[in-house]
Design an enzyme around this catalytic site. Structure first.
Site, PDB file in Angstrom:
ATOM      1  N   ASP A  80     -11.333   1.384  -2.496  1.00 46.40           N
ATOM      2  CA  ASP A  80     -12.603   1.221  -3.190  1.00 46.40           C
ATOM      3  C   ASP A  80     -13.754   1.096  -2.200  1.00 46.40           C
ATOM      4  OD1 ASP A  80     -11.215   1.289  -5.539  1.00 46.40           O
ATOM      5  OD2 ASP A  80     -11.231  -0.880  -5.861  1.00 46.40           O
TER       6      ASP A  80
ATOM      7  N   GLU B  17      -5.414   2.232  -3.865  1.00 43.99           N
ATOM      8  CA  GLU B  17      -5.498   0.792  -4.071  1.00 43.99           C
ATOM      9  C   GLU B  17      -5.270   0.442  -5.532  1.00 43.99           C
ATOM     10  OE1 GLU B  17      -9.036  -2.577  -3.872  1.00 43.99           O
ATOM     11  OE2 GLU B  17      -9.285  -0.698  -2.786  1.00 43.99           O
TER      12      GLU B  17
ATOM     13  N   ASP C 241     -16.025  -1.025  -1.622  1.00 42.18           N
ATOM     14  CA  ASP C 241     -16.565  -2.374  -1.605  1.00 42.18           C
ATOM     15  C   ASP C 241     -15.967  -3.127  -0.427  1.00 42.18           C
ATOM     16  OD1 ASP C 241     -13.986  -2.837  -2.397  1.00 42.18           O
ATOM     17  OD2 ASP C 241     -14.478  -3.551  -4.410  1.00 42.18           O
TER      18      ASP C 241
ATOM     19  N   ASP D  20     -13.687  -5.507  -0.331  1.00 44.28           N
ATOM     20  CA  ASP D  20     -12.229  -5.589  -0.389  1.00 44.28           C
ATOM     21  C   ASP D  20     -11.593  -4.264   0.009  1.00 44.28           C
ATOM     22  OD1 ASP D  20     -12.076  -8.240  -1.096  1.00 44.28           O
ATOM     23  OD2 ASP D  20     -12.190  -7.830  -3.245  1.00 44.28           O
TER      24      ASP D  20
END
Length: 693
Positions: A546, A473, A548, A550
């Site tokens: 990641d 990402e 998280d 997102d």
């Protein structure tokens, strides 16, 4: 062996003896498949009654002793005497090959049974068969042992091993009344024990096949209730099916993808003539031209995917290998859509290219049913319809009904027909593009190399088994991963932000999206129905996003892409999700002993670790929370996420494609209302600490 050969060397097998000698001719095999075929024969007799408008309930019971019983509430098998044989109707049905009510006698306008051998074959291959008939205010019973009528002397529960007395002309009647019922009550109950002398040792009734067939039949005959009860195990397993929506509801049930059209019904009736042999009163077979009526009923809809789900039936009998009705459907659909694309070639930018069958069938879910008297099947297993005239009738119904739909001025019809044309043209372009690409690749010589995206950081090894593609990402994660990777076996492909949601996008939109196109190009195996798993350039594809919200969203979008257009990668277990740590905790050791770094992968794991430190009096630095891979040093990323010796990967599996498809559609599809309901229903299960706010 002898060289002599005369008439006395010939064998004549009488009646059911031929069935027991060559069972494969009648049921295909003597394993589980043949055992299930016998059960279908008995069930289909009850289904034919329901199809004719008699009886609304069918019960199938698998008993603990290995027997199976089929009950219905139809008219009941005739118990009066059949004049030509002098036998009761029950005995004729269960002992005489090619005997029954489906030879044009007027009892059935359309039926699945044709040859009059189903019940008698099951009887011949059973160690015991009992049939009870409610008819005329009485319950009638008749029993058979390996096809021979007689009486079992049961002292308890019925069993094939009970003493048996064959029926004789001057003994007790083979069909006998055993009780009284209301005159309005009718029905048939058939219970039989498959003969272990015929069927292989491992043969057994397949519950999944039985459930699938029962559900399918309930869809095909609206209002018919079918119940299954399996008592073979420690606990009884029960299933019941009844549907009022018919084949339209069946299509919704079968569809594996999101819809771009409503379910369309195409119906029509036509007649044809055929020459068949008719038995006269004098016993002669005379070729006679008869007029037949063929009723066609089709439900279909197109979806966003590229899979084709097709089910075809003749008088409720499934024809998995197609036949003249399916040929007519394919021809009518292709001919009509070709004409429509040619008429709209400028708007669709179709050029001079022509659709082929795969283009129009991509994403299509359809149920095709035809009903006619005495259809011609190929063999007793009825897998292929052979009646030639049905092809033209089905083709005419398809083209005629679609012409009305495409000429409609209703807003929904105009929108949906335009979407169908866009889809089939996009499939055509995709097919032509894939063919052109393959031809181009073949023309390349050994000195040339394919042009891969510039942002790909490839590995040196050409060994597919050991190579890995990390989809990372953003550029920041790429920079860290470059220094952390094993450049011999690990390749990196960065993507920018969130890729296209392919669940509610067309094929052409997906192919024109830079990130999706780059992923497909790098993997090198194509997409959709042209995907070739053997051509994939990497043994593993690892999504490294990641830790998280997102990152989870990006991972879901990528999995949607693989699920829709590169599903064989998931089926083969070659798609993984990396599991980077969430926290880094440095334990402070006393004296000169170096500090120790500990990684945790969940909030609970961190909580437990800190509680342990406090309980033992160990000192530690404030935990570091990783919100992105770019925050990690290269050695930390390598140690925790990329080095094969210490990393954790989650393999993406798809045990049930149908369930997975529905989950993808719920979470990623264009229909917002079900997703909103899902969020509201499960909002209490969400931890507020997991939301980055």
């Amino acid at each position: 062996m002898t060289t002599e050969y005369s008439a006395r060397h010939l064998s004549v097998l009488e009646g059911l003896e031929a069935v027991r000698k060559r069972p494969g001719m009648y049921i295909g095999s003597t394993d589980s498949r043949g055992l299930m075929h016998c059960l279908w024969e008995i069930i289909d007799n009850s289904v034919d009654e329901a199809l004719a408008g008699f009886g609304t309930k069918i019960n199938i019971l698998l008993h603990h002793d290995g027997s199976v019983e089929v009950r219905d509430t139809a008219r009941g098998i005739p118990v009066d005497i059949e004049p030509k044989t002098g036998l009761s109707g029950v005995e004729v049905v269960f002992t005489k090959l090619h005997a029954g009510g489906k030879f044009g006698s007027g009892s059935y306008a359309a039926s699945g049974g044709l040859h009059g051998v189903g019940a008698s074959v099951v009887n011949a291959l059973s160690a015991r068969l009992d049939v009870e008939v409610d008819r005329g205010g009485k319950t009638w019973l008749m029993s058979f042992k390996r096809g021979v009528p007689g009486v079992f002397e049961d002292t308890g529960a019925p069993t094939p091993d009970a003493p048996f007395t064959p029926f004789t002309e001057f003994g007790e009647p083979a069909l006998r009344p055993i009780g009284k019922v209301a005159k309005a009550k009718t029905g048939t109950r058939v219970r039989y024990w498959a003969d272990p002398q015929i069927f292989t040792k491992g043969a057994n009734f397949q519950m999944d096949d039985l459930i699938g067939r029962a559900k399918q039949t309930a869809f095909l005959i609206p209002g018919l209730g079918i119940a299954i009860e399996d008592s073979r195990g420690e606990e009884t397993e029960s299933h019941a099916f009844e549907f009022d929506g018919g084949i339209s509801e069946f299509v919704d049930h079968l569809a594996p993808d999101a819809a771009i059209t409503d379910v369309w019904r195409l119906t029509g009736t036509s007649t044809f003539t055929e020459t068949v042999p008719v038995l006269t009163d004098g016993g002669a077979m005379v070729p006679t031209e008869v007029e037949r009526e063929c009723t066609v009923d089709i439900a279909l809809r197109w979806g966003t995917g590229y899979e084709t789900v097709m089910r075809s039936f003749v008088n409720i009998i499934a024809t998995p290998k197609g036949g003249s009705h399916q040929t007519g459907f394919d021809q009518g659909l292709l001919r009509f859509l070709r004409a429509q694309v040619e008429a709209n070639a400028r708007r669709l930018k179709a050029g001079n290219d022509k659709l082929d069958k795969d283009d129009v069938l991509a994403g299509l879910t359809a149920v095709l049913t035809v009903r006619l008297a005495e259809p011609q099947f190929e063999g007793q297993t009825k897998e292929i319809l052979g009646t030639p005239a049905v092809r033209a009738i089905v083709a005419s119904v398809v083209s005629g009904q679609l012409k009305e739909r495409f000429a409609s001025t209703k807003r929904d019809d105009k929108t949906q027909t335009a979407l169908v044309l866009d889809k089939v043209v996009a499939e055509m372009k995709s097919r032509i593009s894939a063919r052109t690409h393959k031809e181009t690749q073949r023309r390349k010589n050994a000195l040339e190399s394919s042009s891969l995206p510039a942002k790909l950081v490839d590995c040196r090894s050409n060994d597919v088994e050991t190579s890995e593609l990390f989809i990372v990402e953003g550029d920041s994660a790429l920079g860290t991963a470059k220094n952390a990777r094993d450049s011999e076996h690990q390749a990196l492909l960065p993507i920018r932000g969130k890729i296209l949601n392919v669940q509610k996008s067309s094929v052409s939109d997906m192919l024109s999206n830079a990130e999706c196109a780059a992923i497909i190009q790098v993997i090198g195996a194509g997409s959709g129905r042209s995907f070739d798993l053997d051509a994939a350039r990497y043994g593993k594809v690892i999504i490294m996003s990641d830790a998280d919200v997102d990152g989870a969203h990006i991972r879901t979008l990528l999995l949607t892409l693989f699920f829709r257009y590169m599903r064989p990668m998931i089926d083969a277990g070659r798609v993984y999700a990396a599991v980077p740590p969430l926290h880094r905790v440095v334990q402070i050791n006393p004296g000169s002993k170096p500090n120790e770094t500990i990684y945790t992968y969940s909030e609970q794991e961190l909580h437990d670790l800190l509680a342990e430190f406090k309980a033992t009096g160990k000192r530690y630095q404030d935990p570091q929370r990783y919100k992105g891979l770019g925050e990690m040093d290269a050695d930390q990323l390598a140690e925790t996420t990329m080095e094969r010796s210490g990393r954790t990967l989650r393999r993406v599996r798809m045990g049930d494609a149908e369930r997975a498809s529905k989950v993808f559609e719920l979470l990623m599809g264009s229909d917002v209302a079900p997703r909103k309901d899902f969020i509201v229903e499960h909002s209490a299960d969400l931890s507020r600490e997991r939301i980055d706010v």
